[in-house]
Scaffold this active site. Structure first.
Site, PDB file in Angstrom:
ATOM      1  N   ASP A 125      -2.229   1.085  -6.619  1.00 38.64           N
ATOM      2  CA  ASP A 125      -0.848   0.958  -6.133  1.00 38.64           C
ATOM      3  C   ASP A 125       0.071   0.383  -7.200  1.00 38.64           C
ATOM      4  OD1 ASP A 125      -0.933   1.334  -2.888  1.00 38.64           O
ATOM      5  OD2 ASP A 125      -2.796   0.514  -3.673  1.00 38.64           O
ATOM      6  N   HIS A 129      -4.079   6.149   5.655  1.00 40.83           N
ATOM      7  CA  HIS A 129      -3.211   6.775   4.647  1.00 40.83           C
ATOM      8  C   HIS A 129      -1.741   6.754   5.056  1.00 40.83           C
ATOM      9  CE1 HIS A 129      -6.755   7.895   2.448  1.00 40.83           C
ATOM     10  NE2 HIS A 129      -7.218   8.576   3.475  1.00 40.83           N
ATOM     11  N   GLU A 177       2.238   5.139  -0.538  1.00 47.00           N
ATOM     12  CA  GLU A 177       1.773   6.523  -0.430  1.00 47.00           C
ATOM     13  C   GLU A 177       2.584   7.343  -1.423  1.00 47.00           C
ATOM     14  OE1 GLU A 177      -0.855   7.294   1.233  1.00 47.00           O
ATOM     15  OE2 GLU A 177      -1.013   5.303   2.132  1.00 47.00           O
ATOM     16  N   ALA A 178       1.973   8.394  -1.949  1.00 48.46           N
ATOM     17  CA  ALA A 178       2.621   9.172  -3.003  1.00 48.46           C
ATOM     18  C   ALA A 178       2.351  10.662  -2.823  1.00 48.46           C
ATOM     19  CB  ALA A 178       2.119   8.714  -4.372  1.00 48.46           C
ATOM     20  N   ASP A 222      -1.988   0.867   6.487  1.00 44.00           N
ATOM     21  CA  ASP A 222      -2.978   0.398   5.507  1.00 44.00           C
ATOM     22  C   ASP A 222      -2.700  -1.054   5.119  1.00 44.00           C
ATOM     23  OD1 ASP A 222      -4.249   2.826   5.520  1.00 44.00           O
ATOM     24  OD2 ASP A 222      -3.463   3.496   3.592  1.00 44.00           O
ATOM     25  N   ASP A 233       0.871  -1.176   0.000  1.00 44.64           N
ATOM     26  CA  ASP A 233       0.000   0.000   0.000  1.00 44.64           C
ATOM     27  C   ASP A 233       0.908   1.227   0.000  1.00 44.64           C
ATOM     28  OD1 ASP A 233      -3.191   0.642   0.799  1.00 44.64           O
ATOM     29  OD2 ASP A 233      -1.752   2.251   1.139  1.00 44.64           O
TER      30      ASP A 233
END
Length: 297
Positions: free
Chosen positions: A190, A248, A72-73, A253, A70
């Site tokens: 993802d 998040h 994050e960006a 996650d 999972d």
């Protein structure tokens, strides 16, 4: 050894004659006939490779392990997927579907390069601070660390990340896969969006061990339980569970996704890949799934 492509009219006619094909027509028609023949041969070669690497229903390789991710960006409020998202957190949980437990965890923050300064919205949403990504390794280094992490488990991942070969899909993709492991995430984003974008931005070749078929847990859950698609919280509520940790945050996650997978395993759900991706904007569904797609009315 590759056959030389004929270029002159005479060469094309000779090549077509040797194949028992018509030699009538001008140069353009002959070239089109040759190209069509080459396209058909290439499709046949790909199909033969599929047959080599796919298994029959009687001898199919069932999934034993999931690599739950999972990411994050980087993001800006209101931009959605049109933004040039760069990965800033990459967790990976090695989950045993039989033992119903996490075997090992990988986690790293990632330093973005195109837009190195995180927006206030991104920091608020993910909880990831500027100082954290400033001292983090770049994506290519994190990818190498992830590869080393997975190679460490070559004794159980079959084939190992050193040996895997993904064949580019044709019009359909075999449902049964010659692997006992697969990537898994919440939705397609993802793998097919964030990771695919990152490889595109960094102009990096995509290794076979990270592309190909994967499990979209959100859609898989929908199809198994015949309910509308929902997020992590919605899936947890099915069993009366609450989200643990911070939403998040990639690692939290992923851990909550593993709780969902564990519950599904306890109800004898047999996991299988339902999506595939090869590169950015080149992805799709795997047809003929055990759990037919559910369309809410």
């Amino acid at each position: 050894m590759n056959q030389k492509t004929p270029s002159t009219v005479e060469e094309i006619r000779i090549a077509l004659q040797e194949l028992g094909l018509s030699t009538n027509g001008n140069k353009e028609k002959l070239k089109r006939r040759w190209k069509f023949r080459e396209k058909r041969l290439e499709e046949k070669r790909k199909q033969e490779r599929y047959q080599k690497f796919s298994t029959s229903n009687e001898n199919k390789t069932c999934l034993r392990y999931l690599l739950i991710v999972d990411v994050e960006a980087t993001c800006e409020e209101g931009c959605g997927f049109s933004f040039e998202n760069e990965i800033i957190e990459l967790p990976c949980l090695l989950f045993d579907l039989i033992e119903k437990s996490i075997i090992d965890e990988f986690h790293s923050y990632v330093r973005p390069s195109m837009n190195p300064t995180l927006s206030d919205y991104c920091k608020s949403l993910t909880g990831i601070q500027q100082c954290t990504v400033d001292k983090a390794p770049i994506f290519s280094d994190v990818l190498e660390e992830l590869f080393i992490f997975l190679r460490k488990h070559s004794n159980i991942l079959v084939p190992s990340v050193d040996e895997i070969e993904i064949i580019e899909p044709l019009k359909s993709v075999p449902r049964t896969q010659p692997k006992n492991w697969a990537w898994a995430c919440d939705g397609p984003w993802d793998m097919a969006s964030f990771l695919a974008k990152q490889f595109k931005y960094d102009k990096m070749p995509i290794p076979d061990w990270i592309k190909g078929p994967f499990v979209d847990i959100r859609s898989f859950y929908k199809d198994v339980y015949r309910v509308p698609r929902t997020n992590i919280n919605g899936m947890l509520e099915h069993w009366g569970l609450q989200f643990e940790g911070s939403e998040h945050r990639g690692i939290d996650d992923a851990r909550n996704l593993s709780r969902i997978v564990k519950k599904m395993c306890s109800e004898n759900v047999e996991f299988e890949c339902n999506r595939w991706w090869m590169e950015y904007e080149k992805n799709g569904w795997i047809p003929n799934r055990s759990y037919p797609p559910y369309f809410a009315s």
